[in-house]
Design a protein around this motif. Structure first.
Motif, PDB file in Angstrom:
ATOM      1  N   ARG A   1      51.985 127.580  60.269  1.00  0.00           N
ATOM      2  CA  ARG A   1      51.346 127.757  61.418  1.00  0.00           C
ATOM      3  C   ARG A   1      50.446 126.796  61.841  1.00  0.00           C
ATOM      4  N   ARG A   2      49.818 126.244  63.054  1.00  0.00           N
ATOM      5  CA  ARG A   2      49.222 125.389  63.424  1.00  0.00           C
ATOM      6  C   ARG A   2      48.198 126.301  64.612  1.00  0.00           C
ATOM      7  N   ALA A   3      47.209 127.016  64.438  1.00  0.00           N
ATOM      8  CA  ALA A   3      46.529 127.727  65.523  1.00  0.00           C
ATOM      9  C   ALA A   3      45.199 127.043  65.770  1.00  0.00           C
ATOM     10  N   GLY A   4      44.592 126.274  65.397  1.00  0.00           N
ATOM     11  CA  GLY A   4      43.699 125.485  65.803  1.00  0.00           C
ATOM     12  C   GLY A   4      42.127 125.934  65.555  1.00  0.00           C
ATOM     13  N   ALA A   5      42.054 126.771  64.718  1.00  0.00           N
ATOM     14  CA  ALA A   5      40.594 127.238  64.254  1.00  0.00           C
ATOM     15  C   ALA A   5      40.515 127.358  62.743  1.00  0.00           C
ATOM     16  N   ALA A   6      40.093 126.378  61.980  1.00  0.00           N
ATOM     17  CA  ALA A   6      40.251 126.457  60.607  1.00  0.00           C
ATOM     18  C   ALA A   6      39.459 127.545  59.890  1.00  0.00           C
ATOM     19  N   ALA A   7      38.316 127.938  60.422  1.00  0.00           N
ATOM     20  CA  ALA A   7      37.531 129.262  59.738  1.00  0.00           C
ATOM     21  C   ALA A   7      38.475 130.472  59.853  1.00  0.00           C
ATOM     22  N   LEU A   8      38.972 130.595  60.913  1.00  0.00           N
ATOM     23  CA  LEU A   8      39.721 131.905  61.088  1.00  0.00           C
ATOM     24  C   LEU A   8      41.089 131.801  60.215  1.00  0.00           C
ATOM     25  N   ASP A   9      41.694 130.454  60.115  1.00  0.00           N
ATOM     26  CA  ASP A   9      42.767 130.280  59.312  1.00  0.00           C
ATOM     27  C   ASP A   9      42.578 130.732  57.778  1.00  0.00           C
ATOM     28  N   LEU A  10      41.383 130.321  57.418  1.00  0.00           N
ATOM     29  CA  LEU A  10      40.864 130.587  55.909  1.00  0.00           C
ATOM     30  C   LEU A  10      40.610 131.846  55.693  1.00  0.00           C
ATOM     31  N   CYS A  11      40.202 132.628  56.507  1.00  0.00           N
ATOM     32  CA  CYS A  11      39.976 134.059  56.447  1.00  0.00           C
ATOM     33  C   CYS A  11      41.483 135.039  56.503  1.00  0.00           C
ATOM     34  N   TYR A  12      42.438 134.243  57.120  1.00  0.00           N
ATOM     35  CA  TYR A  12      43.665 134.805  57.128  1.00  0.00           C
ATOM     36  C   TYR A  12      44.042 134.464  55.702  1.00  0.00           C
ATOM     37  N   VAL A  13      43.906 133.550  54.988  1.00  0.00           N
ATOM     38  CA  VAL A  13      44.177 133.414  53.734  1.00  0.00           C
ATOM     39  C   VAL A  13      43.407 134.482  52.620  1.00  0.00           C
ATOM     40  N   ALA A  14      42.284 134.417  52.871  1.00  0.00           N
ATOM     41  CA  ALA A  14      41.399 135.806  52.308  1.00  0.00           C
ATOM     42  C   ALA A  14      42.094 136.790  52.292  1.00  0.00           C
ATOM     43  N   MET A  15      42.417 137.367  53.558  1.00  0.00           N
ATOM     44  CA  MET A  15      43.034 138.694  53.711  1.00  0.00           C
ATOM     45  C   MET A  15      44.331 138.724  53.434  1.00  0.00           C
ATOM     46  N   GLY A  16      45.159 137.681  53.166  1.00  0.00           N
ATOM     47  CA  GLY A  16      46.602 137.952  52.971  1.00  0.00           C
ATOM     48  C   GLY A  16      47.354 137.819  54.104  1.00  0.00           C
ATOM     49  N   ARG A  17      46.984 137.731  55.124  1.00  0.00           N
ATOM     50  CA  ARG A  17      47.923 137.267  56.496  1.00  0.00           C
ATOM     51  C   ARG A  17      48.615 135.977  56.322  1.00  0.00           C
ATOM     52  N   LEU A  18      47.969 134.960  55.522  1.00  0.00           N
ATOM     53  CA  LEU A  18      48.383 133.731  55.296  1.00  0.00           C
ATOM     54  C   LEU A  18      48.470 133.499  53.630  1.00  0.00           C
ATOM     55  N   ASP A  19      49.207 132.664  53.228  1.00  0.00           N
ATOM     56  CA  ASP A  19      49.091 132.412  51.621  1.00  0.00           C
ATOM     57  C   ASP A  19      48.426 131.289  51.404  1.00  0.00           C
ATOM     58  N   ALA A  20      48.416 130.339  52.394  1.00  0.00           N
ATOM     59  CA  ALA A  20      47.600 128.893  52.004  1.00  0.00           C
ATOM     60  C   ALA A  20      47.152 128.336  53.339  1.00  0.00           C
ATOM     61  N   HIS A  21      46.311 127.467  53.210  1.00  0.00           N
ATOM     62  CA  HIS A  21      45.933 126.602  54.414  1.00  0.00           C
ATOM     63  C   HIS A  21      45.440 125.136  53.826  1.00  0.00           C
ATOM     64  N   TRP A  22      45.803 124.202  54.505  1.00  0.00           N
ATOM     65  CA  TRP A  22      45.194 122.891  54.314  1.00  0.00           C
ATOM     66  C   TRP A  22      44.868 121.990  55.591  1.00  0.00           C
ATOM     67  N   GLU A  23      44.025 121.111  55.282  1.00  0.00           N
ATOM     68  CA  GLU A  23      43.857 120.540  56.374  1.00  0.00           C
ATOM     69  C   GLU A  23      42.867 119.002  56.065  1.00  0.00           C
ATOM     70  N   ILE A  24      42.918 117.995  56.805  1.00  0.00           N
ATOM     71  CA  ILE A  24      42.222 116.943  56.611  1.00  0.00           C
ATOM     72  C   ILE A  24      40.992 116.879  57.360  1.00  0.00           C
ATOM     73  N   GLY A  25      39.741 116.455  56.966  1.00  0.00           N
ATOM     74  CA  GLY A  25      38.589 115.960  57.710  1.00  0.00           C
ATOM     75  C   GLY A  25      37.808 117.297  58.558  1.00  0.00           C
ATOM     76  N   LEU A  26      37.973 118.264  57.625  1.00  0.00           N
ATOM     77  CA  LEU A  26      37.004 119.431  58.059  1.00  0.00           C
ATOM     78  C   LEU A  26      35.643 119.188  57.758  1.00  0.00           C
ATOM     79  N   LYS A  27      34.691 119.632  58.584  1.00  0.00           N
ATOM     80  CA  LYS A  27      33.120 119.744  58.380  1.00  0.00           C
ATOM     81  C   LYS A  27      32.670 120.633  57.666  1.00  0.00           C
ATOM     82  N   PRO A  28      31.501 120.475  57.026  1.00  0.00           N
ATOM     83  CA  PRO A  28      30.662 121.677  56.570  1.00  0.00           C
ATOM     84  C   PRO A  28      30.670 122.946  57.353  1.00  0.00           C
ATOM     85  N   TRP A  29      30.512 122.799  58.587  1.00  0.00           N
ATOM     86  CA  TRP A  29      30.216 123.864  59.394  1.00  0.00           C
ATOM     87  C   TRP A  29      31.523 124.612  59.583  1.00  0.00           C
TER      88      TRP A  29
END
Length: 248
Positions: free
Chosen positions: A177-205
């Motif tokens: 999936r490519r939904a366009g909000a990395a912070a939410l994608d990573l939260c979905y990994v944390a709660m098991g809605r997704l099994d993994a997320h990877w990305e290039i060039g994310l910033k500290p915020w």
């Protein structure tokens, strides 16, 4: 501090939610990156509240900048994670607020105002969604996994734009999936809605809060080659841990 951060995120999220009902002012801050008037308003609200409650702390925010504090805690702020989505009214965006100290995450909150989901974590205390504990999935094979990714803003002008990696992973798992909000994608990994997320060039915020939430939910976080991850890593790979090596 957790309750204060949650309250600030809720207030910023309400501003985002209300802003969707109004005409938005959209500008370009680079040839590829959008910014809206609501980004600025949300960030101003968050920064003002942090200055009020924690006047000695440093702030690094997406729109107004700043720097990591060397000898004091630093708040990392993304006032609208998923700005492109928000600008178009696509309902997938969030507010992200994190506290780091001594190069380690101490606190992270990410709020999705449309679903009213508040993700939060404190170092060593686990991760929650709306105060209920969350854990990563138990999917053990890449073939059985649902992953997500993102593409850099300058996709059309760089060779390492993630498209080849996307094709390779898509061919080996149940879907990407490519939904366009990395912070939410990573939260979905944390709660098991997704099994993994990877990305290039994310910033500290983008990752300051999400990285802690993933780890406190039992997930694994590295760079795309399996090396140690930091706020300044050029690549980010998060998973439930069980499929991590396969993704690398």
């Amino acid at each position: 501090m957790r309750e204060i951060a949650i309250d600030i995120a809720r207030r910023a999220g309400a501003l985002l939610r209300d802003g969707l009902r109004q005409e938005r002012s959209i500008d370009l801050k680079s040839p590829y990156e959008l910014v809206t008037d609501v980004d600025h308003a949300s960030e101003a609200l968050i920064v003002q509240a942090i200055h009020q409650h924690f006047p000695g702390h440093a702030i690094l925010a997406e729109e107004s900048g700043g720097a990591m504090g060397i000898d004091r805690p630093t708040w990392l702020i993304d006032p609208v994670d998923g700005t492109n989505n928000y600008a178009h009214g696509f309902p997938y965006f969030a507010v992200s607020i994190a506290l780091w100290e001594d190069e380690q995450p101490r606190l992270g909150v990410i709020y999705d105002p449309l679903r009213d989901e508040m993700f939060a974590a404190e170092a060593g205390a686990g991760a929650t969604c709306n105060e209920q504990p969350i854990r990563v999935s138990r999917v053990a094979t890449l073939a059985g996994a649902l992953a997500s990714t993102g593409f850099p803003y300058d996709f059309g002008t760089r060779d390492d734009n993630n498209l080849a990696d996307f094709a390779r992973v898509q061919a080996r798992c149940q879907g990407v999936r490519r939904a366009g909000a990395a912070a939410l994608d990573l939260c979905y990994v944390a709660m098991g809605r997704l099994d993994a997320h990877w990305e290039i060039g994310l910033k500290p915020w983008d990752t300051g809060a999400a990285a802690l939430i993933v780890r406190e939910a039992g997930g694994r976080l590295t760079d795309a080659e399996g090396g140690a991850w930091s706020l300044w890593s050029k690549t980010t790979l998060a998973s439930n841990g069980l499929i991590h090596d396969g993704l690398i």
